[in-house]
Scaffold this motif. Structure first.
Motif, PDB file in Angstrom:
ATOM      1  N   ASN A  27      -5.904  -3.688   2.380  1.00  0.00           N
ATOM      2  CA  ASN A  27      -7.043  -4.547   2.075  1.00  0.00           C
ATOM      3  C   ASN A  27      -8.072  -3.853   1.180  1.00  0.00           C
ATOM      4  OD1 ASN A  27      -8.806  -6.780   2.230  1.00  0.00           O
ATOM      5  ND2 ASN A  27      -9.842  -5.916   4.005  1.00  0.00           N
ATOM      6  N   LEU A  28      -8.363  -2.587   1.471  1.00  0.00           N
ATOM      7  CA  LEU A  28      -9.461  -1.903   0.791  1.00  0.00           C
ATOM      8  C   LEU A  28      -9.046  -1.171  -0.480  1.00  0.00           C
ATOM      9  CD1 LEU A  28     -11.568  -0.501   3.767  1.00  0.00           C
ATOM     10  CD2 LEU A  28     -11.784  -2.672   2.563  1.00  0.00           C
ATOM     11  N   ALA A  29      -7.835  -0.666  -0.541  1.00  0.00           N
ATOM     12  CA  ALA A  29      -7.424   0.061  -1.747  1.00  0.00           C
ATOM     13  C   ALA A  29      -7.477  -0.825  -2.992  1.00  0.00           C
ATOM     14  CB  ALA A  29      -6.034   0.669  -1.556  1.00  0.00           C
ATOM     15  N   PRO A  30      -6.924  -2.052  -2.974  1.00  0.00           N
ATOM     16  CA  PRO A  30      -7.058  -2.901  -4.170  1.00  0.00           C
ATOM     17  C   PRO A  30      -8.511  -3.235  -4.491  1.00  0.00           C
ATOM     18  CG  PRO A  30      -5.301  -3.717  -2.750  1.00  0.00           C
ATOM     19  CD  PRO A  30      -6.046  -2.680  -1.962  1.00  0.00           C
ATOM     20  N   ARG A  31      -9.349  -3.399  -3.460  1.00  0.00           N
ATOM     21  CA  ARG A  31     -10.760  -3.688  -3.707  1.00  0.00           C
ATOM     22  C   ARG A  31     -11.450  -2.477  -4.334  1.00  0.00           C
ATOM     23  NH1 ARG A  31     -12.532  -5.948   2.026  1.00  0.00           N
ATOM     24  NH2 ARG A  31     -14.630  -5.644   1.146  1.00  0.00           N
ATOM     25  N   ALA A  32     -11.064  -1.277  -3.913  1.00  0.00           N
ATOM     26  CA  ALA A  32     -11.628  -0.073  -4.517  1.00  0.00           C
ATOM     27  C   ALA A  32     -11.232   0.019  -5.987  1.00  0.00           C
ATOM     28  CB  ALA A  32     -11.153   1.168  -3.757  1.00  0.00           C
ATOM     29  N   PRO A  61     -20.919   2.067 -19.853  1.00  0.00           N
ATOM     30  CA  PRO A  61     -20.220   2.939 -20.809  1.00  0.00           C
ATOM     31  C   PRO A  61     -20.322   4.414 -20.450  1.00  0.00           C
ATOM     32  CG  PRO A  61     -21.557   1.295 -21.947  1.00  0.00           C
ATOM     33  CD  PRO A  61     -21.927   1.221 -20.502  1.00  0.00           C
ATOM     34  N   ASP A  62     -21.397   4.790 -19.725  1.00  0.00           N
ATOM     35  CA  ASP A  62     -21.589   6.197 -19.374  1.00  0.00           C
ATOM     36  C   ASP A  62     -21.089   6.524 -17.974  1.00  0.00           C
ATOM     37  OD1 ASP A  62     -23.525   4.593 -18.204  1.00  0.00           O
ATOM     38  OD2 ASP A  62     -25.091   6.136 -18.279  1.00  0.00           O
ATOM     39  N   TYR A  63     -20.211   5.665 -17.435  1.00  0.00           N
ATOM     40  CA  TYR A  63     -19.707   5.921 -16.079  1.00  0.00           C
ATOM     41  C   TYR A  63     -18.925   7.232 -16.067  1.00  0.00           C
ATOM     42  CZ  TYR A  63     -18.072   4.787 -11.404  1.00  0.00           C
ATOM     43  OH  TYR A  63     -17.846   4.799 -10.045  1.00  0.00           O
ATOM     44  N   PRO A  64     -19.128   8.092 -15.050  1.00  0.00           N
ATOM     45  CA  PRO A  64     -18.464   9.408 -15.025  1.00  0.00           C
ATOM     46  C   PRO A  64     -16.952   9.302 -15.190  1.00  0.00           C
ATOM     47  CG  PRO A  64     -20.130   9.282 -13.314  1.00  0.00           C
ATOM     48  CD  PRO A  64     -20.023   7.904 -13.892  1.00  0.00           C
ATOM     49  N   ALA A  65     -16.419   9.974 -16.180  1.00  0.00           N
ATOM     50  CA  ALA A  65     -14.997   9.876 -16.502  1.00  0.00           C
ATOM     51  C   ALA A  65     -14.114  10.529 -15.453  1.00  0.00           C
ATOM     52  CB  ALA A  65     -14.733  10.508 -17.865  1.00  0.00           C
ATOM     53  N   ASP A  66     -14.653  11.521 -14.738  1.00  0.00           N
ATOM     54  CA  ASP A  66     -13.836  12.236 -13.758  1.00  0.00           C
ATOM     55  C   ASP A  66     -13.900  11.615 -12.368  1.00  0.00           C
ATOM     56  OD1 ASP A  66     -16.483  12.863 -13.352  1.00  0.00           O
ATOM     57  OD2 ASP A  66     -16.133  15.006 -12.959  1.00  0.00           O
ATOM     58  N   ARG A  67     -14.644  10.541 -12.207  1.00  0.00           N
ATOM     59  CA  ARG A  67     -14.741   9.887 -10.900  1.00  0.00           C
ATOM     60  C   ARG A  67     -13.516   9.001 -10.692  1.00  0.00           C
ATOM     61  NH1 ARG A  67     -20.338   6.981  -9.154  1.00  0.00           N
ATOM     62  NH2 ARG A  67     -21.072   9.062  -9.797  1.00  0.00           N
ATOM     63  N   ARG A  68     -12.873   9.121  -9.541  1.00  0.00           N
ATOM     64  CA  ARG A  68     -11.714   8.317  -9.223  1.00  0.00           C
ATOM     65  C   ARG A  68     -12.124   7.077  -8.427  1.00  0.00           C
ATOM     66  NH1 ARG A  68     -10.288  10.858 -12.839  1.00  0.00           N
ATOM     67  NH2 ARG A  68      -8.570  12.341 -12.963  1.00  0.00           N
ATOM     68  N   ALA A  69     -11.163   6.220  -8.111  1.00  0.00           N
ATOM     69  CA  ALA A  69     -11.472   4.972  -7.412  1.00  0.00           C
ATOM     70  C   ALA A  69     -11.612   5.172  -5.911  1.00  0.00           C
ATOM     71  CB  ALA A  69     -10.382   3.933  -7.688  1.00  0.00           C
ATOM     72  N   LEU A  70     -10.660   5.895  -5.298  1.00  0.00           N
ATOM     73  CA  LEU A  70     -10.597   5.933  -3.841  1.00  0.00           C
ATOM     74  C   LEU A  70     -10.327   7.317  -3.273  1.00  0.00           C
ATOM     75  CD1 LEU A  70     -10.565   3.963  -1.351  1.00  0.00           C
ATOM     76  CD2 LEU A  70      -8.075   3.943  -1.583  1.00  0.00           C
ATOM     77  N   VAL A  71      -9.442   8.082  -3.934  1.00  0.00           N
ATOM     78  CA  VAL A  71      -9.063   9.417  -3.440  1.00  0.00           C
ATOM     79  C   VAL A  71      -9.511  10.456  -4.460  1.00  0.00           C
ATOM     80  CG1 VAL A  71      -7.157  10.876  -2.691  1.00  0.00           C
ATOM     81  CG2 VAL A  71      -7.032   8.396  -2.326  1.00  0.00           C
ATOM     82  N   PRO A  72     -10.369  11.392  -4.069  1.00  0.00           N
ATOM     83  CA  PRO A  72     -10.878  12.389  -5.029  1.00  0.00           C
ATOM     84  C   PRO A  72      -9.770  13.100  -5.782  1.00  0.00           C
ATOM     85  CG  PRO A  72     -12.065  12.544  -2.956  1.00  0.00           C
ATOM     86  CD  PRO A  72     -10.934  11.580  -2.715  1.00  0.00           C
ATOM     87  N   PHE A  73      -9.930  13.179  -7.115  1.00  0.00           N
ATOM     88  CA  PHE A  73      -9.035  13.906  -8.014  1.00  0.00           C
ATOM     89  C   PHE A  73      -7.641  13.288  -8.137  1.00  0.00           C
ATOM     90  CE2 PHE A  73     -11.643  17.045  -5.598  1.00  0.00           C
ATOM     91  CZ  PHE A  73     -12.610  17.265  -6.577  1.00  0.00           C
ATOM     92  N   VAL A  74      -7.366  12.217  -7.418  1.00  0.00           N
ATOM     93  CA  VAL A  74      -6.001  11.663  -7.402  1.00  0.00           C
ATOM     94  C   VAL A  74      -5.947  10.214  -7.867  1.00  0.00           C
ATOM     95  CG1 VAL A  74      -3.985  11.149  -5.965  1.00  0.00           C
ATOM     96  CG2 VAL A  74      -5.336  13.216  -5.532  1.00  0.00           C
ATOM     97  N   LEU A  75      -6.656   9.329  -7.155  1.00  0.00           N
ATOM     98  CA  LEU A  75      -6.529   7.873  -7.395  1.00  0.00           C
ATOM     99  C   LEU A  75      -7.904   7.233  -7.539  1.00  0.00           C
ATOM    100  CD1 LEU A  75      -4.803   5.269  -7.491  1.00  0.00           C
ATOM    101  CD2 LEU A  75      -5.058   5.165  -5.003  1.00  0.00           C
TER     102      LEU A  75
END
Length: 250
Positions: free
Chosen positions: A219-224, A236-250
């Motif tokens: 339920n939450l992963a697709p929403r993330a 446009p200035d959103y941090p490029a290294d920020r992931r959606a749900l799992v740090p450094f991975v996803l």
């Protein structure tokens, strides 16, 4: 209810997790806020929707729990406290902290009620009737690992919601959240909730708990991922290294 019949409810929740995950690949659930949109029928204020749809997870769980023969035993009572710590906050505290005036489709609220009733039945009946948790379970590493994960996920979930509320106090519209788990992912509140329920699954060492953890992820992963896309498209200035749900991975 015979244990064989109970298993079908667990299988139903596992099947629902798969269906939910597939459906959310094509549709972003319109809970309100940035993803709210017309075309989903009648709506209610988001605060009302959250209270109505989440309260069965607390109230029904307690009622189902009290039906079990193990309801007065120490370990099941501790599990009851963990469950209520999450859902009392989610149903009766969080909605009153909301500052948004967004609205929620009634159909979304009703579907959430149905799931929460199923999930409350599956997990409450396991810990108070079908599961076996002697006092010695308190010394089992699975219990302590699970509780530690649950506590860490709860803290991340609540802390991330607090950061989002502070952003809304300015009344200047959406901004990029900073600090806490937002240093690494776009939806640490969702990450925290997923960690919580995998902690629950480990602490209870049950298929019922695993079914809930998998459904939460479905339920939450697709929403993330949808949130992450929205942030990147909006800022446009959103941090490029920020992931959606799992740090450094996803």
């Amino acid at each position: 209810m015979p244990e064989g019949a109970y298993r079908w409810f667990v299988f139903a929740e596992l099947a629902l997790a798969a269906v939910t995950f597939v459906a959310l690949q094509f549709v972003v659930a319109p809970y309100g806020g940035r993803h709210g949109r017309s075309g989903w029928g009648p709506t209610v204020p988001a605060r009302v929707g959250w209270i109505v749809m989440e309260s069965p997870a607390s109230i029904a769980f307690l009622l189902f729990y009290l039906l079990g023969p193990h309801r007065a035993e120490p370990v099941p009572l501790l599990f009851l406290m963990l469950w209520q710590a999450h859902y009392v906050q989610r149903a009766f505290v969080y909605p009153f902290l909301l500052r948004s005036r967004s609205r929620m489709p009634v159909i979304v609220m009703l579907l959430a009620i149905l799931f929460n009733l199923l999930n409350a039945w599956v997990n409450a009946r396991w810990i108070s009737e079908y599961g076996d948790y002697p006092v010695s379970w308190l010394a089992d590493p699975r219990f302590w690992i699970g509780v530690a994960l649950f506590a860490a996920g709860y803290a991340l979930n609540v802390g991330s919601d607090r950061i989002l509320r502070r952003l809304r106090r300015t009344g200047t519209g959406y901004r990029i959240p900073q600090g806490g788990g937002f240093r690494f992912v776009s939806s640490p509140n969702y990450s925290g909730e997923i960690v919580e329920w995998f902690g629950w699954a480990i602490a209870t060492w049950s298929v019922a708990g695993l079914a809930f953890a998998l459904y939460t992820t479905a339920n939450l992963a697709p929403r993330a991922m949808a949130n992450h896309r929205w942030y990147r498209e909006t800022f446009p200035d959103y941090p490029a290294d920020r992931r959606a749900l799992v740090p450094f991975v996803l």
